[in-house]
Design an enzyme around this catalytic site. Structure first.
Site, short mmCIF file in Angstrom:
data_model
loop_
_atom_site.label_atom_id
_atom_site.label_comp_id
_atom_site.label_asym_id
_atom_site.label_seq_id
_atom_site.Cartn_x
_atom_site.Cartn_y
_atom_site.Cartn_z
N CYS A 137 23.51 -40.80 99.56
CA CYS A 137 22.85 -41.43 100.70
C CYS A 137 23.26 -42.89 100.85
O CYS A 137 22.97 -43.51 101.88
CB CYS A 137 21.33 -41.34 100.54
N CYS A 163 16.96 9.64 77.05
CA CYS A 163 16.04 9.89 75.95
C CYS A 163 15.59 8.59 75.33
O CYS A 163 16.38 7.66 75.14
CB CYS A 163 16.71 10.77 74.90
N CYS A 207 15.57 -41.47 100.77
CA CYS A 207 16.13 -40.19 101.23
C CYS A 207 15.27 -39.02 100.78
O CYS A 207 15.51 -37.87 101.18
CB CYS A 207 17.55 -40.02 100.72
#
Length: 552
Positions: A222, A298, A240
């Site tokens: 930013c 099984c 931000c």
């Protein structure tokens, strides 16, 4: 342990039936308690690209006025002392001006003829040994002079190597830092791009070399930086919207220390997929304890070591495993686990999976609850249109904020517990009995917080915008009540971690970000006002059961 939990619950949690019976003295006591638990939030400031130069100039101005220096020398001092004006001032007071300057490479006495030597005479440069006119020779503050071509080549090499913030004089054993104005002038003549790079390095040094200022680690970046005035061990939020640990620049992870979070992140990244697959697809052999994958329908499974065991419960069996006969084994009867402790590797794996599953569960809840922001705003708009006499809905927003903070603290408390009470990080720090006692104390507080966070989440997620007005007011009371409760519980858990657990370590130091209860002041204020209003309203009910008076 159970009795302590019950008594604490009775002290702070009020059920639906008890809300109307709370008197004004209880509100006064709760207000006093809530004011005592509110710590000072870390003082932070967001520095944008536009305000970066102004922030740097403010520190430069202080040093220039304090020591009567030019800007370049003030910057040299601040870069050396990592832009810590208080540290610089303390050294000046404890030592002297000469020591301060000599350590940073600032000349004690600035030469008068700095810059080009205007002279018709020929000067021999002691670097290239060429005879050049005096006007093409530059003298620095330290008194050393060389030809402009050698200076320029030296500056270009230093800037390309990333050393432009502290370019030293070329003279042998001279610690002086070159004049930035001269560097700028000589480099810009032939390399304008490098001159801009040099300017950018000087500007960004305010952040790169300042331990109290760091770039926001957002992706994509930013462009902002965060400055903290109090402590580098804190969690901050950029404009931000990103919240992160100021110390290690990773996601906010309190009450985990930075070391714990680094170890946990690496462990999860390395082992989480393997652990998840093993947990979902294998069972441990009761004989050799190796993971076994079932490849048929099984439920009688045979390990490579020859041991037969039941896939349903993991118990050892004979060869016969049918619906009518199971040799030496019964799946249908519940029995307490009295088996011996498994081998260390298996125990460690199960322990890690225990903390990982709970960390993931709360982290997933946090992500889902984060999606409530838009839903909450819609609920508020519905309530505003539906009930004209309800004007203040800060209790909804504060409840959601408190839920986020408490849930996050609860999420990261599990990685903390994994390392705090394990054998790898703090082995030998405390006796086993003492560690076990403290673990029980911590887990009791963690459990209380967990229960109240789930209650708060339940009330926040309810469709209270569809409730009748009386039920909305009741939900409001419950949410404000739980805001204060979870804040108290979070603070108690942090105090337990900081003082009882990490504070008792003898051989190492683990720092965590301090507990931050932003917004709880407003929640406590609303809670007290809401309860006082309810108490007053209860005394002014009309015959038909409706409360007379206006609800704020």
């Amino acid at each position: 342990m159970g009795e302590e939990c019950t008594s604490f619950e009775e002290e702070y949690y009020y059920s639906d039936d008890e809300q109307d019976s709370i008197n004004d003295d209880d509100f006064d006591n709760l207000e006093a308690d809530s004011q005592m638990i509110v710590p000072k939030a870390p003082s932070t400031k967001v520095i944008t690209k536009e305000s970066l130069l102004a922030a740097q100039r403010e520190d430069l101005r202080q040093v220039m006025e304090l020591l009567s220096l030019r800007e370049q020398h003030a910057r040299t001092l601040l870069i050396h002392y990592r832009w810590d004006v208080e540290k610089l001032t303390a050294i000046l007071v404890d030592r002297d001006r000469d020591y301060l300057f000599s350590q940073a490479g600032v000349p004690l006495e600035v030469s008068q003829d700095v810059g080009s030597l205007v002279s018709s005479s020929i000067v021999t440069c002691t670097v290239c040994f060429e005879d050049v006119p005096g006007r093409e020779v530059t003298k620095m503050d330290c008194g050393h002079s060389f030809c402009n071509d050698c200076w320029t080549g030296h500056f270009i090499a230093q800037i390309n190597e990333g050393q432009s913030k502290r370019i030293r004089c070329m003279a042998v054993r001279c610690p002086a830092i070159c004049d930035e104005a001269v560097i700028r002038q000589l480099v810009s003549k032939s390399h304008s791009g490098l001159a801009e790079k040099f300017e950018r390095y000087l500007l960004e040094s305010y952040i790169e070399d300042n331990k109290m200022v760091k770039w926001c680690p957002s992706v994509p970046h930013c462009g902002n930086a965060i400055r903290t005035e109090d402590d580098e061990f804190c969690e901050v939020e950029c404009s931000c919207g990103l919240q992160f640990c100021f110390s290690c620049l990773s996601e906010a992870h309190s009450p985990c220390s930075c070391l714990m979070w680094e170890l946990w992140s690496k462990k999860c990244q390395k082992e989480s997929e393997t652990v998840t697959w093993i947990s979902d697809n294998t069972k441990a052999c009761p004989r050799c304890h190796k993971p076994v994958e079932k490849n048929g329908g099984c439920n009688l499974v045979r390990c490579i070591c020859g041991q037969y065991f039941c896939w349903l419960c993991g118990g050892a069996t004979g060869r016969d495993h049918t619906w009518t006969t199971i040799s030496g084994h019964s799946c249908g009867c519940y029995k307490e686990d009295i088996s011996k402790n498994p081998e260390r590797a298996k125990r460690d794996l199960y322990r890690y999976m225990h903390y990982l599953n709970r960390y993931k569960a709360h982290n997933d809840s946090f992500k889902l609850e984060s999606e409530l922001r838009e839903t909450i705003q819609e609920k508020i708009e519905t309530l505003e249109n539906k009930y004209s006499n309800l004007r203040n809905f800060d209790w909804v927003k504060n409840g959601l904020s408190r839920l986020f903070r408490s849930r996050r603290a609860l999420t990261y408390s599990y990685p903390f517990a994994f390392y705090m009470f394990g054998d790898c990080l703090f082995k030998g720090e405390m006796k086993r009995e003492e560690l076990k006692r403290k673990q029980l104390l911590f887990e009791d507080q963690q459990q209380q917080l967990e229960g109240n966070v789930e209650r708060l989440s339940k009330f926040i997620e309810e469709p209270f915008d569809e409730f009748p007005e009386e039920q909305v007011m009741e939900t409001r009371m419950q949410i404000l009540n739980l805001c204060v409760i979870t804040d108290n519980l979070c603070k108690k858990m942090y105090e337990c971690i900081e003082y009882d657990l990490l504070g008792s370590l003898k051989y190492g130091t683990q720092c965590i970000a301090p507990y931050n209860s932003n917004g709880i002041e407003k929640a406590a204020e609303l809670f007290i006002g809401c309860n006082a209003e309810a108490s007053t309203g209860a005394r002014h009910k009309s015959d038909n059961g409706q409360i007379d008076g206006e609800v704020v």
